[in-house]
Scaffold this motif. Structure first.
Motif, PDB file in Angstrom:
ATOM      1  N   ASN A  59       0.836  -1.205   0.000  1.00  0.00           N
ATOM      2  CA  ASN A  59       0.000   0.000   0.000  1.00  0.00           C
ATOM      3  C   ASN A  59       0.869   1.253   0.000  1.00  0.00           C
ATOM      4  OD1 ASN A  59       0.897  -0.043   2.612  1.00  0.00           O
ATOM      5  ND2 ASN A  59      -1.113   0.270   3.542  1.00  0.00           N
ATOM      6  N   GLU A  84      -4.026   6.647  -3.779  1.00  0.00           N
ATOM      7  CA  GLU A  84      -5.206   6.808  -2.939  1.00  0.00           C
ATOM      8  C   GLU A  84      -6.273   5.765  -3.262  1.00  0.00           C
ATOM      9  OE1 GLU A  84      -6.135  10.978  -3.159  1.00  0.00           O
ATOM     10  OE2 GLU A  84      -4.302  11.463  -2.063  1.00  0.00           O
ATOM     11  N   ARG A  87      -5.109   2.517  -1.692  1.00  0.00           N
ATOM     12  CA  ARG A  87      -5.220   2.508  -0.226  1.00  0.00           C
ATOM     13  C   ARG A  87      -6.657   2.321   0.231  1.00  0.00           C
ATOM     14  NH1 ARG A  87      -0.715   7.115   0.921  1.00  0.00           N
ATOM     15  NH2 ARG A  87       1.072   5.712   0.918  1.00  0.00           N
ATOM     16  N   VAL A 116     -13.284  10.062   3.388  1.00  0.00           N
ATOM     17  CA  VAL A 116     -12.706   9.628   2.117  1.00  0.00           C
ATOM     18  C   VAL A 116     -13.793   9.121   1.170  1.00  0.00           C
ATOM     19  CG1 VAL A 116     -11.044   8.099   1.022  1.00  0.00           C
ATOM     20  CG2 VAL A 116     -10.541   9.074   3.252  1.00  0.00           C
TER      21      VAL A 116
ATOM     22  N   GLN B 299      -2.569   7.424   6.346  1.00  0.00           N
ATOM     23  CA  GLN B 299      -2.314   7.130   4.930  1.00  0.00           C
ATOM     24  C   GLN B 299      -2.948   5.813   4.525  1.00  0.00           C
ATOM     25  OE1 GLN B 299       1.901   7.170   4.357  1.00  0.00           O
ATOM     26  NE2 GLN B 299       2.048   9.383   4.575  1.00  0.00           N
ATOM     27  N   ALA B 300      -2.775   4.805   5.373  1.00  0.00           N
ATOM     28  CA  ALA B 300      -3.291   3.478   5.034  1.00  0.00           C
ATOM     29  C   ALA B 300      -4.807   3.502   4.893  1.00  0.00           C
ATOM     30  CB  ALA B 300      -2.870   2.462   6.092  1.00  0.00           C
ATOM     31  N   LEU B 301      -5.475   4.460   5.567  1.00  0.00           N
ATOM     32  CA  LEU B 301      -6.926   4.560   5.458  1.00  0.00           C
ATOM     33  C   LEU B 301      -7.350   5.356   4.231  1.00  0.00           C
ATOM     34  CD1 LEU B 301      -7.919   5.142   9.170  1.00  0.00           C
ATOM     35  CD2 LEU B 301      -8.570   3.214   7.745  1.00  0.00           C
ATOM     36  N   GLY B 302      -6.375   5.818   3.453  1.00  0.00           N
ATOM     37  CA  GLY B 302      -6.715   6.539   2.225  1.00  0.00           C
ATOM     38  C   GLY B 302      -6.864   8.034   2.405  1.00  0.00           C
ATOM     39  N   LEU B 303      -6.521   8.560   3.596  1.00  0.00           N
ATOM     40  CA  LEU B 303      -6.622  10.007   3.792  1.00  0.00           C
ATOM     41  C   LEU B 303      -5.495  10.701   3.031  1.00  0.00           C
ATOM     42  CD1 LEU B 303      -8.484   9.075   6.135  1.00  0.00           C
ATOM     43  CD2 LEU B 303      -7.596  10.966   7.459  1.00  0.00           C
ATOM     44  N   ASN B 304      -5.829  11.781   2.334  1.00  0.00           N
ATOM     45  CA  ASN B 304      -4.783  12.522   1.640  1.00  0.00           C
ATOM     46  C   ASN B 304      -4.074  13.452   2.626  1.00  0.00           C
ATOM     47  OD1 ASN B 304      -6.559  14.614   2.016  1.00  0.00           O
ATOM     48  ND2 ASN B 304      -7.344  14.549  -0.057  1.00  0.00           N
TER      49      ASN B 304
END
Lengths: 253, 396
Positions: A59, A84, A87, A116, B299-304
Motif C-alpha cells: 500500500n 489513494e 489505499r 474519504v 495514509q493506510a486509510l486513504g486520507l490525503n
C-alpha cells in the motif's frame, strides 16, 4: 496448491522483481510473487528479513525503487490518485495498533468512510457499530483508545480497516505488541475474517495460526523469498536449509 | 481509636482542615522553617506596607479618570465613541451566542470576559468615572448574558454565528473607520487600549494559521517549500521586533513610494509576520511529537495530506503545545506596546503622552502602574483561559 508459475488474471496482487533500499541497505532483493483473490498468505522470516517492508510496499507506505507492483489491476506509481485508490482497497493493521488517540473508538472507525468515501455520518455510524459488534467491542464504542486494553485496541484497528470495505487486508505483526492472554482474542477475529473469504497477507510469528489458516506460507530471509509452500509441506517437509533452521527455532519455544 | 471489623475497608486518613494545625504543620514544623516564615512575613510586610501606603494615600489617582477616555480610545473623537460601544456590544453578543450554542469552552470564555467586564465596571465605580461608561459596560455584560440565554440549545444558528465571527473583524475596521454617511475617523486618531486590542487581536488571529502553515512547510518533503519556510522563520527569529516595525515604517515608504499603506496596517503586518515565525516553531514542536504510526495509519486509510493534517496530526500536535502557543499570544499582546516607539499611540504610547502633559507632571508611577495593571488583566485572562482549555481537553 498455489500455482506459482502462472500468475495471471485471478491474481489480485502481483509483485515482479521488487527491490527496495534503505540508504545503502538492500532490504528487498528482487521479490517476485503473486496473491490470488481470497488467498490467505502468512509471511514469516527472521527479524530484519524484509517481510514487513514487503507488505508495506503493497500500500506504498514504503516506496519500491525497482520492479513492479500491481494491486487489483492498478500499478503502483508516483501517481497520487492511483495510490489513494489502492489505499481504499487495501486495509492495514499495524503492530502498534496506531489508533487515533484523540478520537473515540466509533470516530476512529467512521473517520475514513465519512471523509474519504463521503458516506453519510449516520450510515457510517451504523456500519461502524455493526463492525464493532463483529469484533466484539460494541460496548466500548464511545470510549477513547487509551481506556481499553491492547487486544481491544487491535480489534478496533481491524474494524477501522474493514470500514473501508477493502478487498485486501494486510497485517503487520498484529499480535507482537500484545500481552500473551490477549493474543487469542485478536487471532479469533482474524480467523473469522479469513473464513469470510477476505484476501489476507499476514506477517506473524504465530506459527499455530499459520498452520491453521494459511493457504500458503512464504519464508523470507535477507530480502528474498527463500521458500513458499502450503502449510503442511512447509512445516513437515521444508526444502531449504534456512527454512529448516527457522522452523526448528520457532517451534522449539 | 475506634474499633473496626477485620474486613472493613479502611478510609484514607482525612486531611486536617484546621488552619492553625495547617500553619503548624507547614510553616512552623521545624525551628528553621519557623525562622524563615517570620523573615518572609517581615519582608512581605515591609514591601506591601510601602506599596499600599503609596497606592492608598500618597498616589494622585485623579490622573486616571481625568484621562480615562484617551487611555481607552486615544484621540478617537468624543462624539463618535458610541461606535466603539457598538463594536463591544457586537462582540459581546457573538460571545454570548457562542457560549449558549456550544457551551463548554466557549461558555468558560464568555464567563471570563463577562467577569473582566463586570470587574472593570466595579472598579470604575470607585473612581469619579463618567456614568455613561459605567452604564455602557454594564449594558455590555447584560447583553452578553442575554444572548447567552438566547443561544442556548440553538444549534441551527451555528453557521450564522461562525459567519458573524468571520465578518466581525473587517466589519469592526470599516465601522470604526467610517463609511457612507458616517464621518471618517482616520486610523491616526485610533489609540489607547482600543489600538492595543486591535493590534493584538489581528496579530493573534492571523499569525496562528500562518504559523501552522509555516510549520507544515518547514516539515514538507518538497524542498522549495521547506527552504522558503525555514529561511523565513530563521530570518524573522534573528531580528528584533522593533527592527521589523522600524523597517515597516521607514523602509517601505522608501522602497515603495507609490504605495501609501496605512501606518497601523503596517504595524499589524510587522507584528503578525514576526509572531508567525515563533508560532511556527511552537507548532513544529508539537508536530515532531506525533509518532510516525499516526501518519501511516492515516495514509493506510486513504486520507490525503490535507485530511491527514487537519483530522489526525494537527489536533494532536496543537493540543500538546497549547501552553507554548498561549505564551506566544501573551507575549504578542505585550509586544504591541513596542509600536509606541514608531509613534503609534497604543496604551503605552498614550501613557507617555499623559505623563508629558504639564497638567499631570510627576505622575509617572501612577500612570505606568495603571498601564501595567491593564496589561496584567488581559494577559492573566488569556493564561487562565488556556489553563481551562487544557483541563477541558485532558478528558479526551
Amino acid at each position: 496448491m498455489a500455482d506459482l508459475e502462472n500468475t495471471s488474471e485471478d491474481s489480485i496482487i502481483i509483485c515482479e522483481d521488487v527491490h527496495k533500499w534503505f540508504d545503502d541497505f538492500h532490504v528487498l532483493k528482487g521479490v517476485t510473487t503473486a496473491f490470488k483473490r481470497g488467498e490467505k498468505v502468512v509471511i514469516c522470516g527472521p527479524s530484519g528479513s524484509g517481510k514487513s517492508t514487503l507488505i508495506r510496499t503493497i500500500n506504498r507506505l514504503e516506496v519500491h525503487q525497482r520492479g513492479r507492483i500491481v494491486v487489483d489491476g492498478i500499478e503502483l506509481s508516483d501517481d497520487l490518485r492511483n495510490i489513494e485508490r489502492i489505499r481504499q482497497e487495501v486495509g492495514m493493521v499495524f503492530q502498534q495498533f496506531n489508533l487515533f488517540p484523540h478520537l473515540t473508538v466509533l470516530q476512529n472507525v467512521t473517520l475514513s468512510p465519512v471523509w474519504v468515501k463521503k458516506v453519510a455520518k449516520s450510515e457510517a455510524e451504523s456500519e461502524a457499530l455493526a463492525l464493532l459488534e463483529r469484533v466484539g467491542i460494541e460496548e466500548h464504542a464511545h470510549k477513547f483508545p487509551a481506556q481499553i486494553s491492547g487486544g481491544q485496541q487491535q480489534r478496533v484497528a481491524i474494524a477501522r480497516a474493514l470500514a473501508m470495505q477493502p478487498k485486501i487486508m494486510l497485517f503487520d505483526e498484529p499480535t507482537s505488541a500484545l500481552d500473551p492472554e490477549m493474543i487469542n482474542e485478536v487471532l479469533d477475529v482474524m480467523r473469522e475474517l479469513a473464513a469470510s473469504g477476505m484476501t489476507m497477507l499476514v506477517v506473524t510469528h504465530e506459527m499455530g495460526f499459520a498452520r491453521e489458516v494459511a493457504d500458503r506460507i512464504i519464508f523470507i530471509d535477507e530480502g528474498a523469498i527463500v521458500e513458499e509452500a502450503v502449510p503442511a509441506a512447509f512445516f513437515d517437509n521444508p526444502q531449504h536449509e534456512r527454512t529448516q533452521l527457522f522452523i526448528s527455532q520457532t517451534l522449539q519455544h | 481509636m475506634e474499633e473496626r471489623a477485620p474486613n472493613q475497608a479502611i478510609k484514607p486518613p482525612t486531611e486536617s482542615k484546621d488552619i492553625l494545625r495547617w500553619l503548624k504543620e507547614n510553616l512552623f514544623n521545624t525551628w528553621y522553617n519557623a525562622l524563615f516564615t517570620c523573615l518572609a512575613v517581615g519582608f512581605l510586610y515591609v514591601i506591601f506596607k510601602g506599596i499600599l501606603t503609596w497606592v492608598l494615600t500618597e498616589a494622585n489617582w485623579n490622573v486616571i479618570p481625568a484621562n480615562l477616555q484617551i487611555f481607552l480610545v486615544g484621540a478617537y473623537p468624543r462624539e463618535e465613541i458610541w461606535r466603539v460601544w457598538v463594536v463591544i456590544y457586537t462582540l459581546g453578543i457573538l460571545t454570548g451566542l457562542s457560549a449558549g450554542i456550544w457551551g463548554g469552552l466557549a461558555l468558560r470564555l464568555a464567563l471570563v470576559i463577562g467577569g473582566v467586564g463586570g470587574g472593570i465596571g466595579i472598579i470604575l465605580a470607585f473612581f469619579p468615572a463618567p456614568l455613561s461608561s459605567r452604564l455602557g459596560l454594564l449594558g455590555g455584560v447584560v447583553l452578553l448574558a442575554a444572548s447567552l440565554f438566547l443561544g442556548r440549545g440553538r444549534k441551527g444558528m451555528r453557521l450564522w454565528v461562525l459567519g458573524g465571527w468571520l465578518l466581525s473583524f473587517p466589519w469592526t475596521m470599516v465601522w470604526l473607520h467610517g463609511f457612507g454617511g458616517l464621518p471618517v475617523v482616520f486610523t491616526s486618531n485610533w489609540g489607547g487600549l482600543l489600538l492595543t486590542l486591535i493590534l493584538a487581536a489581528v496579530g493573534i488571529v492571523v499569525s496562528f494559521p500562518l504559523g501552522v502553515l509555516l510549520a507544515l512547510g518547514r516539515r514538507s518533503t518538497l524542498p522549495a517549500i521547506k527552504w522558503v519556510s525555514t529561511a523565513y522563520i530563521e530570518t524573522v527569529r534573528g531580528v528584533p521586533l522593533v527592527t521589523i516595525l522600524f523597517m515597516a515604517q521607514i523602509m517601505v515608504p522608501i522602497f515603495l513610494p507609490d504605495f501609501r499603506i496605512d501606518k497601523i496596517l503596517r504595524a499589524m503586518l510587522g507584528i503578525t509576520l514576526f509572531s508567525a515565525a515563533y508560532m511556527a516553531e511552537n507548532v513544529r514542536g508539537g508536530l515532531q511529537a506525533i509518532p510516525k504510526g499516526q501518519h501511516e495509519a492515516a495514509q493506510a486509510l486513504g486520507l490525503n495530506y490535507p485530511l491527514t493534517m487537519l483530522l489526525i496530526i494537527l489536533p494532536q500536535a496543537l493540543r500538546s503545545v497549547i501552553p507554548a502557543i498561549v505564551g506566544q499570544f501573551i507575549s504578542l499582546f505585550k509586544d504591541t506596546s513596542l509600536v509606541a516607539v514608531i509613534g503609534l499611540l497604543d496604551l503605552l504610547g498614550i501613557a507617555k503622552t499623559v505623563i508629558a502633559n504639564p497638567d499631570w507632571l510627576g505622575l509617572q508611577a501612577e500612570v505606568y502602574l495603571f498601564a501595567a495593571v491593564v496589561y496584567f488583566v488581559f494577559s492573566y485572562s488569556m493564561s487562565y483561559i488556556s489553563q481551562k482549555i487544557e483541563e477541558a481537553l485532558e478528558v479526551g
